[in-house]
Design a protein around this motif. Structure first.
Motif, PDB file in Angstrom:
ATOM      1  N   LYS A 171       0.845  -1.202   0.000  1.00 62.53           N
ATOM      2  CA  LYS A 171       0.000   0.000   0.000  1.00 62.53           C
ATOM      3  C   LYS A 171       0.885   1.259   0.000  1.00 62.53           C
ATOM      4  N   ASP A 172       0.577   2.189  -0.844  1.00 70.70           N
ATOM      5  CA  ASP A 172       1.301   3.479  -0.923  1.00 70.70           C
ATOM      6  C   ASP A 172       2.778   3.327  -1.292  1.00 70.70           C
ATOM      7  N   GLU A 178       8.503   7.723  -4.698  1.00 74.53           N
ATOM      8  CA  GLU A 178       8.639   9.126  -5.135  1.00 74.53           C
ATOM      9  C   GLU A 178       9.297   9.979  -4.056  1.00 74.53           C
ATOM     10  N   GLN A 179       8.932   9.704  -2.799  1.00 72.45           N
ATOM     11  CA  GLN A 179       9.554  10.444  -1.689  1.00 72.45           C
ATOM     12  C   GLN A 179      11.069  10.215  -1.668  1.00 72.45           C
ATOM     13  N   VAL A 374       9.134  -2.764   3.335  1.00 73.26           N
ATOM     14  CA  VAL A 374       9.079  -3.536   4.594  1.00 73.26           C
ATOM     15  C   VAL A 374       8.686  -2.618   5.751  1.00 73.26           C
ATOM     16  N   SER A 375       9.595  -1.753   6.177  1.00 76.45           N
ATOM     17  CA  SER A 375       9.326  -0.983   7.406  1.00 76.45           C
ATOM     18  C   SER A 375       8.308   0.122   7.177  1.00 76.45           C
ATOM     19  N   THR A 376       8.336   0.747   6.014  1.00 76.30           N
ATOM     20  CA  THR A 376       7.513   1.912   5.654  1.00 76.30           C
ATOM     21  C   THR A 376       7.664   3.059   6.652  1.00 76.30           C
TER      22      THR A 376
END
Ligand SMILES: C[C@H](O)[C@@H](O)CC(=O)C(=O)O
Ligand SMILES: [Mg+2]
Length: 438
Positions: A171-172, A178-179, A374-376
Motif C-alpha cells: 500500500k502506498d 517518489e519520496q 518492509v518498514s515503511t
C-alpha cells in the motif's frame, strides 16, 4: 531474460592503504587497509555482474581462495536457472555437503558467498535494466519470499508471515518511491570519528560535516576512557545537544566492563553503543541492553553478525535496539531480506552498517527497499555513510543534504573502475609495489 550461462568467474584481491592515515581505525582494528574480494562473473552472451565482500587487509587472499572453491557451483548455470529458484541456489552455495563444514554460513566461506551472490544480483539487475533497489521494489511479494531460505528461522518468521508483511507494505509503495527519489534516505556520518584521528582532525572534519548539513555523528570509543570522555565532550560541544551522537566500541569490552564504561559516557547522550562486546555474545548484549535502557542508550550490532540465525536470536532475546545489516557479511540480498523482515516483525529499526569499500554503494539499495516495501517508516532509522574510496566505483553513492539519493544505474552499484582494481591489486598493483619499496 536472455543472458546465457555463467562461463567465467574471476576473483581479485583489492586493497587500499587506508591505514597510512588511520582512516577506518577503531579500538580493535587499529590499522585497517580497506579491502575487497572483488568478483566478476560473465555469461557466454557477454553480460557481466560485479560483486564484492569487504575485509580490512591481511587475509583477503583467503576469501579469494574461498570464492574459487565455490566456482564449480556457479559455472555453467544460467541466470534464469538461478533466479527461477533462488532459494535452491542459495542452499546449494551454503549447504554443499562438503563445503558447509567450513561454515556453515559464517566466516570466510560466507564472505565468499556474499561476494558471489552480490555479483549474481548485480547481473540480474543489469539484465532487467534496473538498479537493484528498484528490481526488489518491483518484485511481487511471492517472488521476494522465494529468494529467502527460511531454514533455521521459521520459529521466528514463517514464510506466510513474511508474505503478509510484504503484502501489507504494498500500500502506498509508489508514494514512498517518489519520496525517496525526491528526498533520499537519511544518513549519518562516521567520517570524523576514527579512533586514530587527532583531536584537531576530529574538530576540523566535524565542523566541515556540520557545514555540509550532517545531523548525526558516530565516534569510535573503547581503548582509553579518558580519551573517550575528552573526544565525546569535544564532539558533543560542537554538534550541540539536539544532534545525534552514536558511539562504537568494535567489540572491545567484556560485558560488565561495557556497562560501566558506557555509563561513564552517558552524559554525552549517545543514541546507541555499537558492538560493545563479542559479536557472538547474544546474552551479553541482552544484559547490556537491559542495564543501559534506563540511561536511554540502545545497543546496536550486526556488521560482524554471521547470519540470519544469529540475528534471529538477538531479536528474540531483546539484545539489540538497532539492527545493523551489512551488504557483504551475510548471504547477500537473499539473507538480508530475511533479516529485514525479522527486524520488522520484532519492531526493531534497521540502521545499516556501511563505509568500508563499497559498503555504502551496496547497502543503499537494501535500505531503500526496506523503507518502500518492509518498514515503511523512517522513525529512528538512518544509514551509515563514510566518505572514503567512492571515487573507485563506476557509480558512486550520491549524498545530498545528508541523505542517500537513490542510484539510477542498472545493477548493484558494485562495479569498480578497472584502473583502480589494477592499481590496488595486492601485492603486485602499482600502489602496493610503490609502498613496499618505501
Ligand atoms: C574497521 C572498520 O573501519 C570499522 O571500524 C567500521 C565500523 O565499525 C563502522 O563503520 O561502524
Ligand atoms: Mg561499527
Amino acid at each position: 531474460m536472455a543472458s546465457g550461462k555463467i562461463c567465467s568467474l574471476a576473483a581479485r584481491d583489492v586493497r587500499f592503504p587506508t591505514s597510512l592515515e588511520q582512516h577506518g581505525s577503531d579500538a580493535m582494528h587499529t590499522d585497517p587497509d580497506y579491502s575487497a574480494a572483488y568478483v566478476i562473473i560473465e555469461t557466454d552472451s557477454g553480460l557481466k555482474g560485479f560483486g564484492l565482500t569487504f575485509t580490512v587487509g591481511r587475509g583477503t587472499e583467503i576469501v579469494v581462495c574461498a570464492v574459487d572453491a565455490l566456482r564449480p557451483l556457479v559455472l555453467g548455470k544460467s541466470l534464469q536457472e538461478i533466479t527461477s529458484d533462488f532459494r535452491a541456489f542459495y542452499r546449494q552455495l551454503t549447504s554443499d555437503g562438503q563445503m558447509r563444514w567450513l561454515g556453515p554460513e559464517k566466516g570466510v566461506i560466507h564472505l565468499a558467498t556474499a561476494a558471489l551472490l552480490n555479483a549474481v544480483w548485480d547481473l540480474w539487475a543489469r539484465t532487467e535494466g534496473k538498479p537493484v533497489w528498484k528490481l526488489l521494489v518491483d518484485m511481487d511479494p511471492q517472488q521476494l519470499v522465494s529468494c529467502i531460505d527460511f531454514r533455521y528461522i521459521s520459529d521466528a518468521l514463517t514464510e506466510e508471515e513474511a508474505l503478509d508483511i510484504l503484502q501489507k507494505s504494498q500500500k502506498d509503495k509508489q508514494q514512498r518511491v517518489e519520496q525517496m527519489l525526491r528526498e533520499g534516505y537519511p544518513a549519518y556520518t562516521t567520517s570524523c570519528g576514527w579512533l586514530g584521528y587527532t583531536d584537531q582532525t576530529l574538530t576540523q572534519l566535524c565542523s566541515e560535516a556540520l557545514a555540509e548539513g550532517w545531523s548525526a555523528f558516530k565516534v569510535k570509543v573503547g581503548a582509553d576512557l579518558d580519551d573517550d570522555i575528552r573526544r565525546c565532550r569535544l564532539i558533543r560541544q560542537m554538534i550541540g545537544p539536539e544532534k545525534r551522537l552514536m558511539i562504537d566500541a568494535n567489540q572491545r569490552w567484556d560485558v560488565e566492563q561495557a556497562v560501566a564504561w558506557v555509563t561513564r559516557l552517558a552524559e554525552f547522550q549517545p543514541l546507541w553503543i555499537e558492538e560493545p562486546t563479542s559479536p557472538d555474545d547474544i546474552l551479553g548484549h541482552a544484559h547490556i541492553s537491559k542495564a543501559l535502557a534506563p540511561l536511554g542508550i540502545g545497543v546496536a550490532s550486526g556488521e560482524q553478525c554471521h547470519n540470519r540465525v544469529m540475528f534471529k536470536q538477538f531479536l528474540q532475546a531483546s539484545a539489540l535496539q538497532f539492527v545493523q545489516i551489512d551488504s557483504c557479511r551475510v548471504g547477500s540480498i537473499n539473507e538480508n531480506l530475511a533479516i529485514l523482515l525479522m527486524a520488522h516483525k520484532f519492531n526493531v529499526p534497521v540502521c545499516p552498517h556501511a563505509g568500508g569499500v563499497g559498503l555504502c554503494e551496496l547497502v543503499q539499495h537494501l535500505i531503500l527497499f526496506d523503507y518502500v516495501c518492509v518498514s515503511t517508516s523512517l522513525d529512528k532509522r538512518m544509514c551509515e555513510y563514510v566518505d572514503h574510496l567512492h571515487e573507485h566505483f563506476k557509480n558512486p553513492t550520491i549524498i545530498k543534504n545528508a541523505h542517500y539519493m537513490p542510484p539510477m544505474a542498472p545493477g548493484f552499484s558494485s562495479e569498480m573502475l578497472e584502473s583502480s582494481v589494477d592499481k590496488h591489486t595486492f601485492p603486485h598493483g602499482e600502489v602496493w609495489r610503490s609502498i613496499h619499496q618505501l
